[in-house]
Scaffold this motif. Structure first.
Motif, PDB file in Angstrom:
ATOM      1  N   SER A  15      46.887  33.587  11.323  1.00 28.35           N
ATOM      2  CA  SER A  15      46.372  34.432  10.618  1.00 28.35           C
ATOM      3  C   SER A  15      46.427  35.958  11.588  1.00 28.35           C
ATOM      4  N   THR A  17      45.054  38.662  10.611  1.00 26.79           N
ATOM      5  CA  THR A  17      43.920  39.399  10.729  1.00 26.79           C
ATOM      6  C   THR A  17      42.977  38.810  11.831  1.00 26.79           C
ATOM      7  N   LEU A  18      42.915  37.417  11.813  1.00 27.79           N
ATOM      8  CA  LEU A  18      42.067  36.682  12.663  1.00 27.79           C
ATOM      9  C   LEU A  18      42.645  37.016  13.978  1.00 27.79           C
ATOM     10  N   LEU A  39      39.222  43.223  10.880  1.00 27.70           N
ATOM     11  CA  LEU A  39      38.766  42.146  10.216  1.00 27.70           C
ATOM     12  C   LEU A  39      38.087  42.747   9.110  1.00 27.70           C
ATOM     13  N   GLY A  40      38.211  41.898   8.031  1.00 24.39           N
ATOM     14  CA  GLY A  40      37.473  42.488   6.631  1.00 24.39           C
ATOM     15  C   GLY A  40      36.338  41.711   6.401  1.00 24.39           C
ATOM     16  N   LYS A 102      39.220  30.549   0.974  1.00 20.05           N
ATOM     17  CA  LYS A 102      40.419  30.233   1.553  1.00 20.05           C
ATOM     18  C   LYS A 102      40.679  28.692   1.181  1.00 20.05           C
ATOM     19  N   TRP A 126      47.481  39.184   0.244  1.00 18.45           N
ATOM     20  CA  TRP A 126      46.468  38.864   1.038  1.00 18.45           C
ATOM     21  C   TRP A 126      47.338  38.012   2.072  1.00 18.45           C
ATOM     22  N   ASN A 176      43.221  43.180  -1.521  1.00 19.68           N
ATOM     23  CA  ASN A 176      43.063  42.924  -0.103  1.00 19.68           C
ATOM     24  C   ASN A 176      44.695  42.706   0.412  1.00 19.68           C
ATOM     25  N   LYS A 238      32.354  38.250   0.454  1.00 22.59           N
ATOM     26  CA  LYS A 238      32.407  39.533   0.352  1.00 22.59           C
ATOM     27  C   LYS A 238      31.155  40.423  -0.235  1.00 22.59           C
ATOM     28  N   ARG A 373      46.960  48.096   7.965  1.00 22.26           N
ATOM     29  CA  ARG A 373      45.804  48.063   7.195  1.00 22.26           C
ATOM     30  C   ARG A 373      44.627  48.354   8.093  1.00 22.26           C
TER      31      ARG A 373
HETATM   32  N1  GLU Z   1      39.719  38.325   4.631  1.00 24.32           N
HETATM   33  C1  GLU Z   1      39.417  38.787   5.771  1.00 24.32           C
HETATM   34  C2  GLU Z   1      40.423  39.952   6.046  1.00 24.32           C
HETATM   35  O1  GLU Z   1      41.515  39.804   5.522  1.00 24.32           O
HETATM   36  C3  GLU Z   1      38.850  38.007   6.727  1.00 24.32           C
HETATM   37  C4  GLU Z   1      39.978  37.477   7.560  1.00 24.32           C
HETATM   38  C5  GLU Z   1      40.738  36.030   7.138  1.00 24.32           C
HETATM   39  O2  GLU Z   1      39.958  35.197   6.521  1.00 24.32           O
HETATM   40  O3  GLU Z   1      41.751  35.950   7.423  1.00 24.32           O
HETATM   41  O4  GLU Z   1      40.578  40.418   7.167  1.00 24.32           O
END
Ligand code: GLU
Ligand code: PMP
Length: 394
Positions: A15, A17-18, A39-40, A102, A126, A176, A238, A373
């Motif tokens: 991932s 984002t992580l 990170l969101g 998720k 996403w 997102n 969120k 992003r």
């Molecule tokens: N939804 C958030 C993001 O897109 C959290 C990270 C994730 O769950 O991947 O950053």
């Protein structure tokens, strides 16, 4: 011993984002002054009544396994939420509570897709949709959009992507990473196409429903003939700033909900019992009590859009929801920045990390390789400092 991992995991991407958030954290522990806009996750505290509900649940000994699909009281609160906010009339056997939205998405993919089934993903999508679909042996059909269409798919694009193998359409609104929100008219136009193809199911990810500056969230399942073909995904991460509590849920046709429960029963069982009790309180919270967060996000949206527009080479739409901006930075491709040739959005994001100490996420991970992003779930001061640094270094 020979190390051997399955093809399933070796072909999966991490991932993004992580990964970026972890990288920013690691650089910080090495003493670097990194601002992470990767990170969101809302930077607000959970409301006190929700915390109190969790504490009460501990005292009331909610410590046993919960029903696999969720406590009945929570399902009631979800049914009320869908009815009041979205004009959707689900019954209890159509609701499944999971360990975050998720997991809800992963459940749906695992129970609905067979090898080779196509899933239309309007890009940007996403980050996890693509890998979740592939994990379930589905085939992502990525339909690119651009800033010119406010990153929204048009009815003709949707129709052109449909084949006899199309099983599903997955999308998020508010989106997102683009922050785009489909209006009722835009959804209606997509619905007219979908009506011609009654075998296609829709996954409507509405987790940013309340973080909507347009003010009028529309659920696609509320349109005529769509209810029985739509899986509506939502959660408390969120709107209620409960990312770590890990509660998501779906409203779905009964046969889909039943299959998700069966699948979840072999993988994780019911979601965390204390978090479920807290979620009842969250869902009963009047939206007026979280309005301050929405107002704050809107203010930050205005600030970050204005600041980024001052930088040559950044092209922006005005996001109407969620808490991300998704600038097209392809003007920088082929340019030499401080000795680094920028070939793509990943190079650009890395350049910003190394030279401006600002972590963002490359648009590649969202299927839009011309963009990056930037999350604005950070204080105004932090946002101003981050964009100042980016401007300086460019
Ligand atoms: N939804 C958030 C993001 O897109 C959290 C990270 C994730 O769950 O991947 O950053
Ligand atoms: N969908 C979208 C569009 C998201 O941004 C997120 C954020 N992580 C999720 C689903 C998953 O949310 P969670 O698992 O935290 O409920």
């Amino acid at each position: 011993m020979t190390q051997h991992l399955s093809q399933r995991i070796t072909s999966m991407s991490t991932s993004a984002t992580l990964a970026m958030a972890a990288k920013a954290k690691e650089l910080r522990t090495q003493g670097k002054d990194i601002i992470s806009l990767s990170l969101g996750e809302p930077d607000f505290n959970i409301l006190d009544p929700i915390k109190d509900a969790a504490k009460q649940a501990i005292d009331d000994n909610y410590s046993s396994y919960s029903p696999v699909d969720g406590y009945e009281e929570l399902k009631r609160a979800i049914i009320d939420k869908f009815k009041n906010d979205n004009y959707l009339n689900y019954k209890s056997n159509q609701i499944v509570v999971s360990t975050g939205a998720k997991q809800s998405l992963a459940n749906v993919a695992m129970v609905m897709l067979d090898r080779g089934d196509e899933v239309i993903l309007p890009a940007p999508y996403w980050v996890s949709y693509n890998d979740i679909v592939k994990l379930a042996e589905g085939v992502p059909i990525v339909v690119p959009t651009s800033i010119e269409s406010d990153f929204k798919i048009t009815p003709s694009q949707l129709e052109a992507a449909i084949t006899p193998r199309t099983k599903m359409l997955w999308f998020s609104s508010p989106c997102n990473p683009s922050g785009s929100v489909y209006s009722e008219d835009e959804l209606y136009a997509l619905v007219q196409i979908l009506k011609k193809y009654p075998n296609i199911f829709i996954v409507s990810d509405e987790i940013y429903e309340h973080i909507n500056f347009r003010g009028n969230h529309v659920s696609i399942a509320a349109f005529d003939e769509m209810f029985d073909r739509t899986i509506t995904v939502n959660g408390v991460s969120k709107a209620f700033a409960m990312t770590g509590w890990r509660i998501g849920f779906i409203g779905a046709p009964e046969w889909v909900a039943k299959a998700c429960t069966k699948f979840q029963g072999q993988i994780t069982s019911g979601a965390n019992s204390i978090a479920q009790r807290a979620t009842i309180s969250a869902l009963q919270t009047p939206i007026s009590q979280i309005q301050f967060m929405i107002d704050e996000f809107r203010k930050r949206r205005d600030i970050i859009v204005a600041l980024l527009r001052e930088i040559d080479g950044f092209k922006l739409n005005v996001p109407e929801g969620a808490f991300y901006v998704f600038p097209d930075i392809s003007d920088f491709f082929g340019r030499n920045l401080k000795g680094t040739i920028i070939n793509n959005a990943s190079d650009f994001a890395l350049f910003l990390l190394e030279n401006a100490n600002v972590a963002t996420v490359s648009g590649d991970a969202f299927g839009s390789p011309n963009c990056i992003r930037i999350s604005y779930s950070a204080s105004e001061k932090t946002i101003r400092e981050a964009i100042f640094r980016i401007k300086e270094v460019l």
